[in-house]
Design a protein around this motif. Structure first.
Motif, PDB file in Angstrom:
ATOM      1  N   THR A  42      32.639  49.844  41.768  1.00  0.00           N
ATOM      2  CA  THR A  42      33.914  50.503  42.471  1.00  0.00           C
ATOM      3  C   THR A  42      34.541  49.591  41.899  1.00  0.00           C
ATOM      4  O   THR A  42      35.472  49.793  40.988  1.00  0.00           O
ATOM      5  N   LEU A  43      35.211  48.017  42.652  1.00  0.00           N
ATOM      6  CA  LEU A  43      36.187  47.945  42.328  1.00  0.00           C
ATOM      7  C   LEU A  43      36.430  46.942  40.611  1.00  0.00           C
ATOM      8  O   LEU A  43      37.439  46.818  39.380  1.00  0.00           O
ATOM      9  N   GLY A  70      31.180  48.972  46.862  1.00  0.00           N
ATOM     10  CA  GLY A  70      32.689  48.143  46.312  1.00  0.00           C
ATOM     11  C   GLY A  70      33.003  47.305  45.084  1.00  0.00           C
ATOM     12  O   GLY A  70      33.941  47.348  44.456  1.00  0.00           O
ATOM     13  N   LEU A  71      31.957  46.287  44.988  1.00  0.00           N
ATOM     14  CA  LEU A  71      32.080  45.452  43.766  1.00  0.00           C
ATOM     15  C   LEU A  71      31.886  46.254  42.427  1.00  0.00           C
ATOM     16  O   LEU A  71      33.043  45.658  41.753  1.00  0.00           O
ATOM     17  N   ALA A 130      40.001  50.866  46.658  1.00  0.00           N
ATOM     18  CA  ALA A 130      39.866  50.135  48.193  1.00  0.00           C
ATOM     19  C   ALA A 130      40.042  51.128  49.377  1.00  0.00           C
ATOM     20  O   ALA A 130      39.747  51.610  50.649  1.00  0.00           O
ATOM     21  N   THR A 171      29.031  46.352  50.287  1.00  0.00           N
ATOM     22  CA  THR A 171      30.684  45.708  50.106  1.00  0.00           C
ATOM     23  C   THR A 171      29.847  46.076  48.840  1.00  0.00           C
ATOM     24  O   THR A 171      30.615  45.376  47.311  1.00  0.00           O
ATOM     25  N   TRP A 226      43.617  42.219  49.918  1.00  0.00           N
ATOM     26  CA  TRP A 226      43.615  42.322  48.015  1.00  0.00           C
ATOM     27  C   TRP A 226      45.572  42.353  47.314  1.00  0.00           C
ATOM     28  O   TRP A 226      45.256  42.902  46.826  1.00  0.00           O
ATOM     29  N   ALA A 250      36.514  44.462  47.620  1.00  0.00           N
ATOM     30  CA  ALA A 250      34.948  45.216  48.375  1.00  0.00           C
ATOM     31  C   ALA A 250      34.304  44.524  49.402  1.00  0.00           C
ATOM     32  O   ALA A 250      34.025  45.331  50.340  1.00  0.00           O
TER      33      ALA A 250
END
Lengths: 309, 281
Positions: B137-138, B134-135, B81, B131, B235, B171
């Protein structure tokens, strides 16, 4: 039908469009003619709401463009051959525009074929020549099968086959009862495509008339005459407003008298005539005469001459 | 009016008209049909997961806690992030400045002359797509490093209170960053100007605030409400176990941080919308 009333656009202190009124009617091709900077593009941009008029208004089929429920079904517009993202393929470009109105992929395929872009449809628009860009722009303009088509300089960059294609297309669209508005600074193109002309100069309407009337009204009728006894003929037809000019090839141009009258006068005077022919005025002559008062445009019209030849 | 009677054409439904769902689809096609978008999104995923992986590989030598810790896990797993926000910002600016630099905007606004739905659709598509990336990725970072944490007896499962929520917040922050940048791009209409402005907000503003905050108390008080600072609390793990306790060093809970970021984003979109509606295209 496009209807403009006291339509005005100022950019700072410069007036691009100066309170013009005009109506573009369905069923014919209307040409917007004028040198670069005369206000053609600004007028077109205001019609589809890209620029907001400083004063006045313009309506398409009775409403401001932005108030239509299905703008793409109402007006198809090509303002710039480069109005596509260079990184996107022609097909995706058209699919994205079509999606806004729920227009399906079948119609996208159809306009791609219509514009002759089948082989290039999956190439990115950035790799297109100017001519292909024009074809893509025209394909986009036709997506919604619109009642009104507006094209700004559509033949720029097209090859002769493409020019002919655009001309035929516009004539067909007009014959189908659509409103067609076309701008160009190329007079030969206008003369062959338009039925009606609106001549703009410095943001004002200099003329608004059917093409034929415009040419006839603005150019003096001339008659080409060839005779071995020019001086005798000249004295036989003297009168107010009549001029005789010698041409390079030995013939003469008579202005202000009809071929019938010249023939009668020659017969009465016993002057033999080898040739008597009415010379039709050209759009170019008419244009020069219409814009003659606008001193600023003398040099610009000369430029238009050069581009044509 | 003498509108021409037109024959029905295949592919044009009889009720074809401008609809928001159509504009949304149009913006989805536009965003996903550019290679630059796909590269940007792939960069967010690969750099995020890659950096987490490298950090996890070397974490033992850098020093690890004695027992499994959500906060420590996040310091490695949520790096995506912190890095991805810059890519998301550029993507958001380009989503609209690219239309102006290429004149695509003329085609777009001729199709949607009411204009504002275009910005709304772009915002929704960007928020959703970034987003989602992002999900990936994280949660991908967490999964990719799980075995290494496990080897050291430091594995933290997603069921552990706070972890999943923090990854979700991170995300969402990426998605909101792209959307915030979209608004800035709509205001400035230029890629260079837009990217510079957003990077200024993300990088220079926090730096300037922290320097000034040393001598000026009120600056120190507003610093946590900056876009990037509030985003970071999205986060982070609250200091206390009680619900509603703030993130250490800030007065914000993760949820409140999210609201602050949302407020920034809304402000930039509103200003962008005013520009889009008011100015000639």
């Amino acid at each position: 039908m496009i209807h403009a009333q006291t339509l005005t656009k100022r950019f700072g202190s410069r007036t691009a469009v100066d309170g013009i009124d005009f109506t573009v009617r369905p069923g014919q091709v209307t040409g917007l003619l004028g040198p670069n900077g005369a206000g053609k593009s600004s007028t077109m941009r205001m019609i589809v709401g890209l620029d907001r008029p400083t004063r006045g208004e313009v309506k398409v089929n009775g409403r401001a463009y932005r108030e239509h429920r299905a703008p793409l079904r109402e007006v198809g517009v090509l303002l710039d051959a480069k109005a596509a993202h260079p990184g996107r393929t022609a097909r995706k470009h058209l699919l994205a525009l079509a999606a806004t109105h729920g227009i399906e992929a079948a119609r996208v395929r159809e306009v791609i074929e219509l514009a002759g872009l089948e082989s290039a449809a999956d190439r990115r628009a950035g790799s297109f020549s100017l001519g292909m860009g024009q074809r893509l722009g025209i394909a986009a303009a036709l997506l919604g099968d619109p009642a009104t088509v507006i094209l700004d300089e559509p033949v720029n960059g097209l090859d002769p086959e493409g020019v002919l294609w655009v001309r035929t297309l516009l004539r067909t669209l007009a014959a189908e009862g659509r409103t067609v508005l076309l701008s160009s600074h190329l007079m030969s193109e206008m003369a062959q495509t338009a039925d009606h002309l609106i001549v703009l100069g410095r943001g004002r309407v200099l003329a608004d008339a059917p093409l034929r009337d415009l040419i006839d009204g603005a150019t003096a009728s001339a008659v080409r005459v060839r005779t071995p006894q020019l001086s005798r003929l000249a004295s036989a037809i003297t009168g107010h407003g009549i001029t005789v000019t010698t041409l390079d090839d030995g013939a003469a141009l008579v202005m202000g008298m009809s071929p019938e009258h010249i023939g009668n006068a020659a017969a009465a005077a016993g002057v033999p005539l080898y040739e008597v022919a009415a010379v039709a005025g050209s759009l170019e002559d008419a244009y020069m005469s219409i814009t003659a008062d606008e001193a600023e445009y003398r040099s610009l019209t000369t430029t238009a001459h050069k581009e044509r030849s | 009016m003498s509108a021409a009677v037109l024959p029905v054409r295949p592919g044009i439904p009889a009720d074809s008209r401008l609809r928001f769902s159509g504009i949304l689809r149009s913006e989805w096609i536009k965003l996903t049909s550019l290679r630059s978008t796909l590269w940007s999104l792939l960069t967010i995923i690969l750099v995020g997961i890659g950096l987490s992986f490298v950090l996890a590989l070397t974490m033992e030598s850098a020093g690890v806690p004695d027992e499994p810790s959500v906060r420590f896990t996040l310091s490695i797993v949520a790096i995506g992030a912190a890095c991805g926000q810059f890519v998301a910002a550029v993507l958001g600016v380009l989503a609209i400045s690219g239309e102006y630099s290429t004149k695509m905007v003329q085609s777009t606004l001729a199709a949607v002359p009411s204009r504002l739905p275009v910005l709304a659709a772009k915002a929704m598509v960007l928020l959703g797509l970034v987003t989602a990336v992002g999900l990936v990725t994280l949660f991908g970072s967490w999964a990719a490093t799980y075995a290494m944490f496990d080897d050291l007896g430091l594995a933290v499962s997603l069921a552990e209170p706070g972890l999943a929520g923090a990854l979700l917040g991170a995300a969402l922050f990426l998605g909101l960053t792209a959307t915030f940048a979209l608004g800035v791009g709509a205001i400035l209409r230029s890629a260079a100007g837009g990217v510079a402005a957003v990077l200024g907000v993300l990088l220079l503003l926090p730096l300037a605030l922290s320097l000034l905050g040393n001598s000026m108390e009120w600056v120190a008080a507003v610093t946590p409400y900056g876009f990037a600072a509030a985003g970071e609390s999205m986060w982070s793990i609250p200091a206390g176990p009680a619900a509603g306790s703030p993130v250490p060093g800030t007065p914000l809970t993760p949820g409140a941080g999210g609201l602050v970021v949302l407020a920034w984003t809304t402000m930039s979109l509103v200003l962008g919308a005013l520009t889009l509606r008011g100015r000639d295209a």
